[in-house]
Every structure is written in C-alpha cells, then in structure tokens.
Design a protein around this motif. Structure first.
Motif, PDB file in Angstrom:
ATOM      1  N   CYS A   2       0.825  -1.461   0.077  1.00 31.87           N
ATOM      2  CA  CYS A   2       0.419   0.097   0.022  1.00 31.87           C
ATOM      3  C   CYS A   2       0.875   1.202   0.318  1.00 31.87           C
ATOM      4  O   CYS A   2       1.936   1.488   0.503  1.00 31.87           O
ATOM      5  CB  CYS A   2      -1.042   0.273   1.191  1.00 31.87           C
ATOM      6  N   GLY A   3       0.439   2.113  -0.489  1.00 29.79           N
ATOM      7  CA  GLY A   3       1.119   3.346  -0.997  1.00 29.79           C
ATOM      8  C   GLY A   3       0.700   4.315   0.427  1.00 29.79           C
ATOM      9  O   GLY A   3       1.861   5.596  -0.327  1.00 29.79           O
ATOM     10  N   TYR A   4       0.109   3.859   1.199  1.00 29.93           N
ATOM     11  CA  TYR A   4      -0.359   4.632   2.439  1.00 29.93           C
ATOM     12  C   TYR A   4       0.678   4.929   3.373  1.00 29.93           C
ATOM     13  O   TYR A   4       1.649   5.442   4.153  1.00 29.93           O
ATOM     14  CB  TYR A   4      -1.521   4.782   2.204  1.00 29.93           C
ATOM     15  N   HIS A   5       0.719   3.323   3.749  1.00 27.06           N
ATOM     16  CA  HIS A   5       1.948   3.333   5.051  1.00 27.06           C
ATOM     17  C   HIS A   5       2.183   2.371   5.277  1.00 27.06           C
ATOM     18  O   HIS A   5       3.052   1.612   6.046  1.00 27.06           O
ATOM     19  CB  HIS A   5       0.478   2.654   6.460  1.00 27.06           C
ATOM     20  N   GLY A   6       2.401   1.218   4.039  1.00 27.34           N
ATOM     21  CA  GLY A   6       3.650   0.145   3.990  1.00 27.34           C
ATOM     22  C   GLY A   6       2.913  -0.877   3.757  1.00 27.34           C
ATOM     23  O   GLY A   6       3.627  -1.659   4.221  1.00 27.34           O
ATOM     24  N   LEU A   7       1.825  -1.428   4.302  1.00 26.57           N
ATOM     25  CA  LEU A   7       0.939  -2.577   4.402  1.00 26.57           C
ATOM     26  C   LEU A   7       1.363  -3.270   2.925  1.00 26.57           C
ATOM     27  O   LEU A   7       0.699  -2.708   2.095  1.00 26.57           O
ATOM     28  CB  LEU A   7      -0.860  -2.247   4.869  1.00 26.57           C
ATOM     29  N   ALA A   8       1.160  -4.497   3.291  1.00 28.13           N
ATOM     30  CA  ALA A   8       2.071  -5.621   2.287  1.00 28.13           C
ATOM     31  C   ALA A   8       0.749  -6.505   2.195  1.00 28.13           C
ATOM     32  O   ALA A   8       0.601  -7.742   3.084  1.00 28.13           O
ATOM     33  CB  ALA A   8       3.422  -5.983   2.672  1.00 28.13           C
TER      34      ALA A   8
ATOM     35  N   GLY B  48      -0.561 -10.449   0.240  1.00 30.75           N
ATOM     36  CA  GLY B  48      -0.665 -10.974  -0.805  1.00 30.75           C
ATOM     37  C   GLY B  48      -1.048 -11.630  -1.989  1.00 30.75           C
ATOM     38  O   GLY B  48      -2.144 -11.042  -1.565  1.00 30.75           O
ATOM     39  N   CYS B  49      -0.888 -12.156  -2.867  1.00 30.15           N
ATOM     40  CA  CYS B  49      -2.136 -12.332  -3.244  1.00 30.15           C
ATOM     41  C   CYS B  49      -3.277 -13.331  -3.288  1.00 30.15           C
ATOM     42  O   CYS B  49      -4.464 -13.144  -3.964  1.00 30.15           O
ATOM     43  CB  CYS B  49      -1.021 -13.611  -5.051  1.00 30.15           C
ATOM     44  N   ASN B  50      -2.928 -13.982  -1.875  1.00 30.19           N
ATOM     45  CA  ASN B  50      -4.514 -14.653  -1.671  1.00 30.19           C
ATOM     46  C   ASN B  50      -5.149 -13.891  -0.487  1.00 30.19           C
ATOM     47  O   ASN B  50      -5.926 -13.772  -0.174  1.00 30.19           O
ATOM     48  CB  ASN B  50      -3.964 -15.611  -0.294  1.00 30.19           C
ATOM     49  N   GLY B  51      -4.933 -12.413  -0.717  1.00 30.04           N
ATOM     50  CA  GLY B  51      -5.416 -10.905   0.150  1.00 30.04           C
ATOM     51  C   GLY B  51      -4.898 -10.813   1.716  1.00 30.04           C
ATOM     52  O   GLY B  51      -6.040 -10.402   1.761  1.00 30.04           O
ATOM     53  N   ARG B  52      -4.657 -11.636   1.607  1.00 29.49           N
ATOM     54  CA  ARG B  52      -4.652 -11.557   3.274  1.00 29.49           C
ATOM     55  C   ARG B  52      -2.314 -11.123   3.411  1.00 29.49           C
ATOM     56  O   ARG B  52      -2.097 -10.628   2.769  1.00 29.49           O
ATOM     57  CB  ARG B  52      -3.435 -13.100   3.305  1.00 29.49           C
ATOM     58  N   THR B  53      -2.341  -9.812   4.208  1.00 27.39           N
ATOM     59  CA  THR B  53      -1.808  -9.488   5.284  1.00 27.39           C
ATOM     60  C   THR B  53      -0.229 -10.009   5.420  1.00 27.39           C
ATOM     61  O   THR B  53      -0.390 -10.946   5.577  1.00 27.39           O
ATOM     62  CB  THR B  53      -1.792  -7.978   5.729  1.00 27.39           C
ATOM     63  N   VAL B  54       0.814  -9.533   5.074  1.00 27.66           N
ATOM     64  CA  VAL B  54       2.226 -10.419   4.487  1.00 27.66           C
ATOM     65  C   VAL B  54       3.163  -9.884   5.649  1.00 27.66           C
ATOM     66  O   VAL B  54       4.247 -10.321   5.871  1.00 27.66           O
ATOM     67  CB  VAL B  54       2.593 -10.467   3.522  1.00 27.66           C
ATOM     68  N   GLY B  55       2.722  -8.339   6.043  1.00 30.81           N
ATOM     69  CA  GLY B  55       3.966  -7.362   7.011  1.00 30.81           C
ATOM     70  C   GLY B  55       3.134  -5.899   6.353  1.00 30.81           C
ATOM     71  O   GLY B  55       2.969  -6.247   5.762  1.00 30.81           O
ATOM     72  N   MET B  56       4.620  -4.924   7.301  1.00 37.76           N
ATOM     73  CA  MET B  56       4.275  -3.673   7.559  1.00 37.76           C
ATOM     74  C   MET B  56       5.674  -3.300   8.371  1.00 37.76           C
ATOM     75  O   MET B  56       5.024  -4.257   9.467  1.00 37.76           O
ATOM     76  CB  MET B  56       3.037  -3.308   8.341  1.00 37.76           C
ATOM     77  N   PRO B  57       6.119  -1.899   8.327  1.00 42.25           N
ATOM     78  CA  PRO B  57       7.313  -1.678   8.953  1.00 42.25           C
ATOM     79  C   PRO B  57       6.940  -1.740  10.167  1.00 42.25           C
ATOM     80  O   PRO B  57       5.732  -0.580  10.980  1.00 42.25           O
ATOM     81  CB  PRO B  57       7.740  -0.664   8.531  1.00 42.25           C
ATOM     82  N   GLY B  58       7.131  -2.250  11.514  1.00 37.44           N
ATOM     83  CA  GLY B  58       7.153  -1.830  12.288  1.00 37.44           C
ATOM     84  C   GLY B  58       5.965  -2.416  13.299  1.00 37.44           C
ATOM     85  O   GLY B  58       5.944  -2.328  14.649  1.00 37.44           O
ATOM     86  N   GLN B  59       4.808  -3.041  12.782  1.00 38.55           N
ATOM     87  CA  GLN B  59       3.360  -3.864  13.125  1.00 38.55           C
ATOM     88  C   GLN B  59       2.707  -5.239  13.306  1.00 38.55           C
ATOM     89  O   GLN B  59       4.031  -6.047  12.173  1.00 38.55           O
ATOM     90  CB  GLN B  59       3.210  -3.226  12.022  1.00 38.55           C
ATOM     91  N   ARG B  60       2.335  -5.573  13.532  1.00 38.66           N
ATOM     92  CA  ARG B  60       2.197  -7.124  13.322  1.00 38.66           C
ATOM     93  C   ARG B  60       0.598  -7.342  13.078  1.00 38.66           C
ATOM     94  O   ARG B  60       0.135  -6.095  13.428  1.00 38.66           O
ATOM     95  CB  ARG B  60       2.262  -7.335  15.416  1.00 38.66           C
ATOM     96  N   VAL B  61       0.720  -7.312  11.167  1.00 38.51           N
ATOM     97  CA  VAL B  61      -0.612  -7.014  11.261  1.00 38.51           C
ATOM     98  C   VAL B  61      -0.725  -8.616  10.421  1.00 38.51           C
ATOM     99  O   VAL B  61      -1.979  -8.645   9.195  1.00 38.51           O
ATOM    100  CB  VAL B  61      -0.383  -6.158   9.902  1.00 38.51           C
ATOM    101  N   LYS B  62      -0.194  -9.556  10.301  1.00 37.99           N
ATOM    102  CA  LYS B  62      -0.747 -10.740  10.020  1.00 37.99           C
ATOM    103  C   LYS B  62      -1.552 -11.524  10.291  1.00 37.99           C
ATOM    104  O   LYS B  62      -2.449 -12.621  10.274  1.00 37.99           O
ATOM    105  CB  LYS B  62       0.482 -12.307   9.780  1.00 37.99           C
ATOM    106  N   GLY B  63      -1.935 -11.407  11.662  1.00 32.29           N
ATOM    107  CA  GLY B  63      -3.802 -11.575  11.863  1.00 32.29           C
ATOM    108  C   GLY B  63      -4.924 -11.047  10.999  1.00 32.29           C
ATOM    109  O   GLY B  63      -5.770 -11.044  11.724  1.00 32.29           O
TER     110      GLY B  63
END
Length: 369
Positions: free
Chosen positions: A80-86, A88-103
């Motif tokens: 994402c070009g706003y805050h860097g949330l990444a 994956g192809c399956n629609g799930r979050t795979v990472g974000m700098p300094g954050q826990r987002v995989k849930g």
C-alpha cells in the motif's frame, strides 16, 4: 456473490452477468506495477507476484481504506502506498514495517486467468469460476495469424457497443471514408443462432473494395483495383464479446471460402468489459491471416482501426447522453437490429439465471424472436 450484490456499488439494477470471464487488462498494463480498474461495478487491483502469477484483489487497503492500486510491488507483494501494508495474492496481509498485521482478516480476491494475450477476471461467485468456460480463441494460439489491438475507455453502456457491432449498417455513414460503401445498405443481413452464439452476416459480391480493404489487399500482395467479394459475419457470445469475420476475395474465387492466396481476411476482435452502467472498457483489435510477419503492416492496420473506432466512440457516447436525457423515450426497432436484440436477450437470461443461482438458459430459446 449474485449479480444484484455486484451491482450495488453502481446504485442501479444490474445490466451484466457476473458469473462470467471478462477481459480485465493486457499483460503490459501490469508490467512491474499494480493496476486499478473498476469492472462490473467492483473496484479491483491487478498485479503479478514474485513467481509471475497474476492476482486480483479488491482495491481496498484493510488498514485505512486507501486504494491498493496507488502502491507498488515489492518482493512479490502488493505494498500500500499510504502506510506500507503489504498484501499477498491470497488477500492476506504479509507484513508492515514495525507492525504486527498478519492476523488481519483477508480482503476479497477474484479468480483470474491469463490466456490468449489477455488477463481475464471472474467478478461473481469464485467457486463457479471454471477456466474451461473461457471462450476458445484459436487465432490467438496460431502462428498463421498476426494480431494488433488497443484499449478504449468508453462512456456508454457496454450493450450499446454490442448493438453497434452486431449491426454494421452504420459503416456506410459513420465510417464513410474508410470501410463504408453503399453496397452495405443494399446487401440483405441475416440473423441466426449457431450453438451458443448469435450470428449476423452480410455478403457483397462483385464490388470495389473500400479504402481500408484496398490497403489490406496491397498488404496481401493482391491487386486493389479489381472487383472483389466482401463479407461480414458478426458473432456475439456471452458475456460480452463480438468477433467479426471480415474480408475481401478477388471476385470469382469463392468469396468467403476462397483460398488464402486470393483473399485478405481477418477477425475483428471486440471485448466489452462493463465498468459502470454507463461506461465500459473496450478491448479491440484485428487478427489477420495475410502478411503475418509484416510488423509495419500490423502498425498501419492498428492506426487505421484506431481512427475507425474513434468515429464510433463519438457517436456512442453522445447516444448515451441522449438516452440519459430521455429515459422515457421508446426506441424503434428494425430488421437490422435483430442481432443486437437477440444478444441482449442472452444477456438478460444470463443475469436472471445468475440471480436465481442457475446455469444460463438454453440459447435456442431466443430462436423465435
């Protein structure tokens, strides 16, 4: 998801089937970057992962709702070009700098297929998305054909373009300087059903070729000032494609059935992908069976088609404006409109079947119209 649900974002009744494959984009449009596109009322984003596979997600970042299409590709993920949330192809979050987002819960994904030089998307029920339902395009996998095309965004209902393509009478008026000629008006048009296609055809024998086809004859190494037999065979199939067999053959050699040595023949390729109820994406092109190695001719034909289609666009977009201004007006129908009318009936049947959770009705049911 039903048609009604898909149409909710447009604020009006559905005018397209959703359980179908639509052309979403061409491979070059997602080369190294994401692409945002609204299709059948749904905002989607397309991108390639690290293995080169295409994915389609809803264009909505689960963090703050920003469009993911404004982001970039990094390590095979859509960032994402706003805050860097990444993502994956399956629609799930795979990472974000300094954050826990995989849930995070996943966002919606759409089935995609890359085939025939296009990327196709299924905007409806993902469980019903069978690649075997994709229309077979033999010319796209045959070295005996050359293809060149492009993309227009058209501010009109996609069905107006289908009407336009299934009745080529307008060529003598809208395209008078390129492919139009008086014989089009004079030749009878026939409408019939072949399998799951609506077919309209017109044959013109012993005529002079119009300018576009004179150019094609020269490209095929044939004389351009001799009498020719000309044909136009338009084939509509669900959800929204029209393939048109066109060509000219030197008179007396069999017309449509003539040997390739005596004719210049082609397939006009038209894929209409609804965006909203009053706009669509128009993927167009021409696949030809003559001088297939001549790249310069491909560019010349593409330029000629660009001018021809630009003439259609002005007419169709202004037609849409008129229809919006006068929704109460009932339009008159002529025999030349039979192909478009029957095509719309197939579309309506597919929409109704999708809402009822059924397969589309037997195409032969429109034979009596």
């Amino acid at each position: 998801m039903t048609n009604a649900a898909s149409a909710s974002s447009t604020g009006s009744a559905p005018t397209w089937p959703v359980n179908a494959w639509y052309v979403a984009c061409t491979p070059d449009e997602i080369e190294g970057k994401p692409l945002g596109r609204q299709i059948c009322g749904e905002h989607m984003v397309f991108f390639r992962n690290g293995e080169g596979n295409v994915a389609a997600l809803e264009d909505f970042c689960p963090h703050r709702g920003a469009p993911l299409s404004l982001g970039f590709i990094q390590d095979g993920a859509l960032v994402c070009g706003y805050h860097g949330l990444a993502m994956g192809c399956n629609g799930r979050t795979v990472g974000m700098p300094g954050q826990r987002v995989k849930g995070f819960p996943p966002i919606r994904t759409y089935p995609v297929v890359e085939r025939y030089g296009f990327i196709w998307v299924w905007p409806g029920d993902a469980e019903a998305a069978d690649p075997a339902k994709l229309r077979h395009l033999p010319w796209a996998q045959n070295d005996e054909w050359a293809f060149g095309g492009g993309l227009y965004h058209v501010a009109c209902d996609y069905r107006l373009m289908i009407d336009n393509l299934m009745d080529l009478t307008h060529e003598n008026y809208v395209h008078a300087s390129s492919i139009g000629q008086k014989e089009i008006d004079e030749a009878p048009v026939k409408t019939r059903i072949e399998g799951d296609e609506i077919v309209t055809s017109r044959f013109m024998d012993g005529i002079m070729a119009p300018p576009f086809w004179q150019m094609a004859l020269r490209g095929a190494g044939l004389p351009d000032q001799q009498l020719v037999d000309r044909w136009q065979i338009c084939r509509f199939s669900l959800p929204s494609s029209v393939l048109i067999e066109v060509g000219v053959a030197l008179a007396g050699h069999g017309g449509h059935e003539a040997d390739n040595a005596h004719k210049a023949s082609a397939m006009v390729v038209d894929f209409m992908t609804p965006e909203t109820t009053t706009s669509h994406w128009y993927f167009w092109g021409l696949a030809r069976r003559f001088a297939v190695q001549d790249a310069a001719l491909t560019n010349t034909i593409r330029e000629g088609q660009t001018k021809i289609f630009a003439e259609d666009l002005e007419m169709l977009e202004r037609q849409q404006r008129n229809l919006k201004l006068h929704p109460e007006r009932r339009l008159l129908l002529l025999n030349i409109d039979a192909g478009g009318v029957r095509s719309r009936m197939l579309i309506d049947q597919a929409i109704a079947a999708g809402q009822a959770g059924q397969a589309p009705a037997d195409q032969r049911s429109v034979a009596a119209v």
